[in-house]
Scaffold this motif. Structure first.
Motif, short mmCIF file in Angstrom:
data_model
loop_
_atom_site.label_atom_id
_atom_site.label_comp_id
_atom_site.label_asym_id
_atom_site.label_seq_id
_atom_site.Cartn_x
_atom_site.Cartn_y
_atom_site.Cartn_z
N PRO A 58 11.03 8.16 -9.40
CA PRO A 58 10.78 7.86 -8.02
C PRO A 58 11.86 8.71 -6.93
CG PRO A 58 10.73 5.88 -9.06
CD PRO A 58 11.28 6.66 -10.10
N MET A 59 13.00 8.70 -7.11
CA MET A 59 13.83 9.24 -6.12
C MET A 59 13.96 10.85 -6.46
SD MET A 59 17.75 8.45 -7.63
CE MET A 59 18.56 9.66 -8.48
N LEU A 60 13.09 11.39 -7.24
CA LEU A 60 13.23 12.64 -7.45
C LEU A 60 11.82 13.25 -7.05
CD1 LEU A 60 15.09 13.44 -10.77
CD2 LEU A 60 15.67 13.48 -8.59
N ALA A 61 10.91 12.45 -6.74
CA ALA A 61 9.53 12.70 -6.09
C ALA A 61 9.53 13.52 -4.97
CB ALA A 61 8.49 11.61 -6.28
N LYS A 62 8.43 14.55 -5.05
CA LYS A 62 8.46 15.22 -3.70
C LYS A 62 8.34 14.19 -2.43
CE LYS A 62 6.74 19.19 -5.74
NZ LYS A 62 5.53 20.09 -5.85
N THR A 63 7.33 13.24 -2.52
CA THR A 63 7.19 12.34 -1.61
C THR A 63 7.90 11.09 -2.03
OG1 THR A 63 4.88 13.23 -1.28
CG2 THR A 63 5.40 10.88 -0.35
N LYS A 64 8.91 10.76 -1.70
CA LYS A 64 9.54 9.57 -2.12
C LYS A 64 9.14 8.11 -1.86
CE LYS A 64 14.47 11.19 -2.13
NZ LYS A 64 15.65 11.15 -1.63
N GLY A 65 8.87 7.59 -1.38
CA GLY A 65 8.27 6.12 -1.06
C GLY A 65 9.14 5.10 -1.30
N PRO A 66 8.87 3.89 -0.92
CA PRO A 66 9.98 2.74 -0.81
C PRO A 66 10.80 2.71 -2.26
CG PRO A 66 7.90 2.16 -0.09
CD PRO A 66 7.54 3.23 -0.63
N LEU A 67 9.99 2.89 -3.30
CA LEU A 67 10.64 2.58 -4.77
C LEU A 67 11.67 3.96 -5.01
CD1 LEU A 67 7.89 1.72 -7.01
CD2 LEU A 67 9.79 0.29 -5.97
N GLY A 68 11.22 4.99 -4.54
CA GLY A 68 12.15 6.14 -4.36
C GLY A 68 13.53 6.14 -3.58
N GLU A 69 13.11 5.48 -2.37
CA GLU A 69 14.43 5.12 -1.69
C GLU A 69 15.22 4.29 -2.31
OE1 GLU A 69 15.38 6.86 1.35
OE2 GLU A 69 13.54 8.04 1.24
N LEU A 70 14.90 3.17 -2.83
CA LEU A 70 15.22 1.97 -3.35
C LEU A 70 16.22 2.59 -4.46
CD1 LEU A 70 16.00 -1.16 -3.36
CD2 LEU A 70 14.13 -1.25 -4.82
N GLU A 71 15.67 3.42 -5.17
CA GLU A 71 16.28 3.93 -6.48
C GLU A 71 17.47 4.59 -6.04
OE1 GLU A 71 15.65 6.58 -10.64
OE2 GLU A 71 14.12 6.65 -8.94
N GLN A 72 17.49 5.73 -5.11
CA GLN A 72 18.33 6.48 -4.42
C GLN A 72 19.66 5.70 -4.09
OE1 GLN A 72 17.23 9.57 -1.78
NE2 GLN A 72 19.23 10.32 -1.81
N GLN A 73 19.29 4.56 -3.22
CA GLN A 73 20.24 3.68 -2.64
C GLN A 73 21.07 3.04 -3.82
OE1 GLN A 73 18.45 1.02 0.03
NE2 GLN A 73 17.99 2.52 1.50
N ALA A 74 20.20 2.45 -4.91
CA ALA A 74 20.93 1.68 -6.05
C ALA A 74 21.76 2.88 -6.58
CB ALA A 74 19.92 1.34 -7.11
N THR A 75 21.23 4.11 -6.98
CA THR A 75 22.13 5.05 -7.68
C THR A 75 23.33 5.56 -6.88
OG1 THR A 75 20.01 6.07 -8.59
CG2 THR A 75 22.12 7.43 -8.72
N GLU A 76 23.35 5.53 -5.54
CA GLU A 76 24.50 5.84 -4.69
C GLU A 76 25.42 4.69 -4.75
OE1 GLU A 76 22.78 6.82 -1.01
OE2 GLU A 76 21.96 8.89 -1.62
N ALA A 77 25.03 3.53 -4.67
CA ALA A 77 25.83 2.15 -4.94
C ALA A 77 26.75 2.21 -6.05
CB ALA A 77 24.98 0.89 -4.72
N LEU A 103 0.68 -1.33 -0.01
CA LEU A 103 -0.07 0.05 0.03
C LEU A 103 0.80 1.30 0.02
CD1 LEU A 103 -2.91 -0.91 2.33
CD2 LEU A 103 -3.00 -0.41 -0.13
N GLU A 104 1.97 1.27 0.67
CA GLU A 104 2.67 2.39 0.79
C GLU A 104 3.59 2.62 -0.57
OE1 GLU A 104 6.89 3.86 3.25
OE2 GLU A 104 5.55 1.94 3.92
N ILE A 105 3.87 1.66 -1.14
CA ILE A 105 4.58 1.75 -2.76
C ILE A 105 3.47 2.31 -3.67
CG2 ILE A 105 5.21 0.38 -4.84
CD1 ILE A 105 6.61 -1.44 -2.73
N VAL A 106 2.17 1.84 -3.49
CA VAL A 106 0.95 2.07 -4.36
C VAL A 106 0.93 3.54 -4.11
CG1 VAL A 106 -1.44 1.97 -4.69
CG2 VAL A 106 -0.21 -0.16 -4.91
N LYS A 107 0.49 4.10 -2.89
CA LYS A 107 0.26 5.40 -2.49
C LYS A 107 1.50 6.55 -3.01
CE LYS A 107 -2.60 4.77 1.35
NZ LYS A 107 -2.57 4.79 3.08
N ALA A 108 2.68 5.92 -2.85
CA ALA A 108 3.72 6.74 -3.41
C ALA A 108 3.71 6.79 -4.86
CB ALA A 108 4.99 6.24 -3.14
N GLU A 109 3.37 5.80 -5.55
CA GLU A 109 3.23 5.72 -7.09
C GLU A 109 2.12 6.76 -7.49
OE1 GLU A 109 5.62 4.36 -9.37
OE2 GLU A 109 6.63 4.72 -7.55
#
Length: 137
Positions: free
Chosen positions: A74-93, A50-56
């Motif tokens: 997702p990582m540039l959205a105003k409200t990041k959600g789990p996918l935004g956090e995951l994308e940001q972590q993957a980009t940083e890695a 549900l958190e992913i769906v709401k963020a999307e």
């Protein structure tokens, strides 16, 4: 294997217990009780989905409100959600890995500049190959 088996059996036990509670509550309320309404792994999973769906959905609204952008990542959205956090972590890695590999390449180049095979041992295979290549170039 013993620890993995123990964790798997514990997870199954938690699911069974939460499902028993959910069935009891469904009977008591004479209706359906969702997994999210009962503590347990399935409820946690439903909450994460549900958190992913709401963020999307929020990202979709952002895209509609921003006609200049075709897509809001997702990582540039105003409200990041789990996918935004995951994308940001993957980009940083990936960035960290790229930086480390560039540094490794610089170190190899520095080592080779300081320790040329043809200067170390001209008669070795690598020394002969380098002597020929340098002579051609």
């Amino acid at each position: 294997l013993g620890q993995a088996e123990l964790k798997a059996s514990e997870a199954i036990r938690q699911i069974l217990n939460s499902e028993k509670i959910r069935m009891q509550q469904s009977r008591a309320r004479d209706g359906i009780v969702r997994p999210i309404d009962v503590p347990g792994p399935l409820g946690e999973f439903e909450m994460a989905v549900l958190e992913i769906v709401k963020a999307e959905e929020q990202r979709k609204v952002e895209s509609m409100n921003n006609p200049d952008a075709k897509l809001v990542r997702p990582m540039l959205a105003k409200t990041k959600g789990p996918l935004g956090e995951l994308e940001q972590q993957a980009t940083e890695a990936v960035k960290k890995l790229t930086d480390e590999e560039k540094q490794r390449l610089r170190n190899i180049q520095k080592f080779l500049d300081e320790n040329r095979p043809m200067q170390q041992n001209e008669k070795s295979v690598v020394g002969v190959v380098e002597t020929i290549v340098v002579g051609i170039v």
